[in-house]
Write a protein that holds these residues in place. Sequence first.
Motif, short mmCIF file in Angstrom:
data_model
loop_
_atom_site.label_atom_id
_atom_site.label_comp_id
_atom_site.label_asym_id
_atom_site.label_seq_id
_atom_site.Cartn_x
_atom_site.Cartn_y
_atom_site.Cartn_z
N PRO A 91 0.80 -1.23 0.00
CA PRO A 91 0.00 0.00 0.00
C PRO A 91 0.83 1.28 0.00
O PRO A 91 0.40 2.30 -0.53
CB PRO A 91 -0.82 -0.11 1.30
N SER A 92 2.03 1.23 0.58
CA SER A 92 2.89 2.41 0.63
C SER A 92 3.86 2.47 -0.56
O SER A 92 4.06 3.54 -1.14
CB SER A 92 3.71 2.42 1.93
N ALA A 93 4.44 1.33 -0.91
CA ALA A 93 5.49 1.32 -1.94
C ALA A 93 4.93 1.32 -3.36
O ALA A 93 5.44 2.03 -4.23
CB ALA A 93 6.41 0.12 -1.73
N THR A 94 3.90 0.50 -3.60
CA THR A 94 3.32 0.42 -4.95
C THR A 94 1.80 0.41 -4.86
O THR A 94 1.15 -0.58 -5.22
CB THR A 94 3.81 -0.85 -5.69
N PRO A 95 1.20 1.50 -4.39
CA PRO A 95 -0.25 1.53 -4.17
C PRO A 95 -1.07 1.32 -5.43
O PRO A 95 -2.21 0.84 -5.36
CB PRO A 95 -0.50 2.92 -3.57
N ASN A 96 -0.51 1.66 -6.59
CA ASN A 96 -1.28 1.55 -7.82
C ASN A 96 -1.53 0.10 -8.25
O ASN A 96 -2.39 -0.14 -9.10
CB ASN A 96 -0.60 2.31 -8.95
N THR A 97 -0.80 -0.84 -7.69
CA THR A 97 -1.02 -2.24 -8.07
C THR A 97 -2.46 -2.66 -7.80
O THR A 97 -3.18 -3.11 -8.70
CB THR A 97 -0.05 -3.17 -7.33
N ASN A 98 -2.91 -2.52 -6.56
CA ASN A 98 -4.28 -2.92 -6.23
C ASN A 98 -5.32 -1.93 -6.76
O ASN A 98 -6.45 -2.31 -7.05
CB ASN A 98 -4.43 -3.10 -4.72
N ILE A 99 -4.93 -0.66 -6.88
CA ILE A 99 -5.85 0.33 -7.44
C ILE A 99 -6.15 -0.02 -8.90
O ILE A 99 -7.32 -0.02 -9.32
CB ILE A 99 -5.26 1.75 -7.33
N VAL A 100 -5.11 -0.31 -9.67
CA VAL A 100 -5.32 -0.67 -11.08
C VAL A 100 -6.07 -1.99 -11.19
O VAL A 100 -6.93 -2.16 -12.06
CB VAL A 100 -3.98 -0.72 -11.84
N ALA A 101 -5.78 -2.94 -10.30
CA ALA A 101 -6.52 -4.20 -10.29
C ALA A 101 -8.01 -3.94 -10.12
O ALA A 101 -8.85 -4.53 -10.80
CB ALA A 101 -6.01 -5.12 -9.19
N ALA A 102 -8.34 -3.02 -9.20
CA ALA A 102 -9.74 -2.67 -8.98
C ALA A 102 -10.34 -1.98 -10.21
O ALA A 102 -11.50 -2.21 -10.57
CB ALA A 102 -9.86 -1.76 -7.75
N ARG A 103 -9.55 -1.14 -10.87
CA ARG A 103 -10.02 -0.44 -12.07
C ARG A 103 -10.28 -1.42 -13.22
O ARG A 103 -11.28 -1.31 -13.93
CB ARG A 103 -8.99 0.61 -12.49
N VAL A 104 -9.38 -2.37 -13.38
CA VAL A 104 -9.56 -3.37 -14.44
C VAL A 104 -10.79 -4.23 -14.16
O VAL A 104 -11.64 -4.44 -15.04
CB VAL A 104 -8.30 -4.25 -14.56
#
Length: 403
Positions: A178-191
């Motif tokens: 969540p701190s180092a690469t927050p966009n990983t799960n954010i993009v997963a949610a977007r996809v």
Amino acid sequence: MRTQINVKYLDHPEIKEADSILRSCVHCGFCNATCPTYQQLGDERDGPRGRIYLVKQLLETAEISEKSQTHLDRCLTCRSCETTCPSGVKYGRLAEIGRGIMEEQLPRPLQQRMLRWLLRHILPYPNRFGPLLRLGQMFRAFLPRDLKQQVPLKQVKRPLPSQQHPRRMLVLAGCAQPSATPNTNIVAARVLDKLGVSLFAAPEAGCCGAVSYHMPAHEEGLMFMRRNIDAWWPYIEDGIEAIVISASGCGSMVKEYGEKLKHDPAYAVKAKRISELACDLGEVLVKEDLSQLQLQDKQRKTAVHCPCSLQHAQKLSGLVEQILQQAGVELTPTKDKHLCCGSAGTYSLLQPELSQQLLTNKLADLTIGNPEQIVTANIGCQLHLGSRSSVPVKHWIELLDPQ
């Protein structure tokens, strides 16, 4: 392999399992051919077969030396040897049991104990790791070169989807991610939002338990597992479809909750159900129609790094490549895909010299096709590769981020 377990360990709860694993080994040596540390060091004791003998010696003599401890510490637990083994030896599990007993029996020097204590009490806690990371990012330009490389650049968070869909899946937020690469799960949610699936995290869930369990503070690791089960269980009773994990190292651990807690009367049944619902992000997307996604970076030549936890632990080798090829991403050739990059959880911090040697080898293997970017499926690998890569390193899901 014949064994004669020392009477000291006959009442140990895991000794029957360890004995069974030892007896399944025919000491053929095929495992050494795919072991990164044996290939690098050429020492029998730094390969799976040699380490199996070291664990056997420990369980038969109840004695362990600092040299033996060093050779077991050098093991990445990448489990490449399991993929190669013709006898199905569960080396990773044997290493866990052996290290656990070794840790109880042979006290480490104070400096090692302090480092391991700090790692176990910072990395699994986002509210501790996050502020320290942000501090490092703030002063990154002033840090020494070697330390600077270890601090990832701050990501600008992308917006989360707001729609609610009938199909719902949980996601493991994790501890460092969540701190180092927050966009990983954010993009997963977007996809997944574009595919008609709502992806969300349980607020009370946290570290999967791997950091502690692999160090090896087993009871502490089990505590994290039980906490996650408690956090997820109301959503499971409410009918969520799956527990999605975008970090393959965490995924391999969550899929083993049922095995790790099988002797816990209060959690055995729930843990088994958790493991049944756990799936890697790729396992979800490979079943979906991705044609409606407008891909970013589609034309950029891409090298895929398959983490050990995905290919050897979860047996999902080639899954990411399959998804990206179906999406039209141009993939470049790589070699020695089975060998570890040297990240291996906390290994890069506990065994920095050997880890850096493996990283050098892996970057050379990944860039033989002159890629414009590298993608992987695990945050540890992503940060480790990115620390020295000459091209950007991302989680593969970022290539599928809808416009």
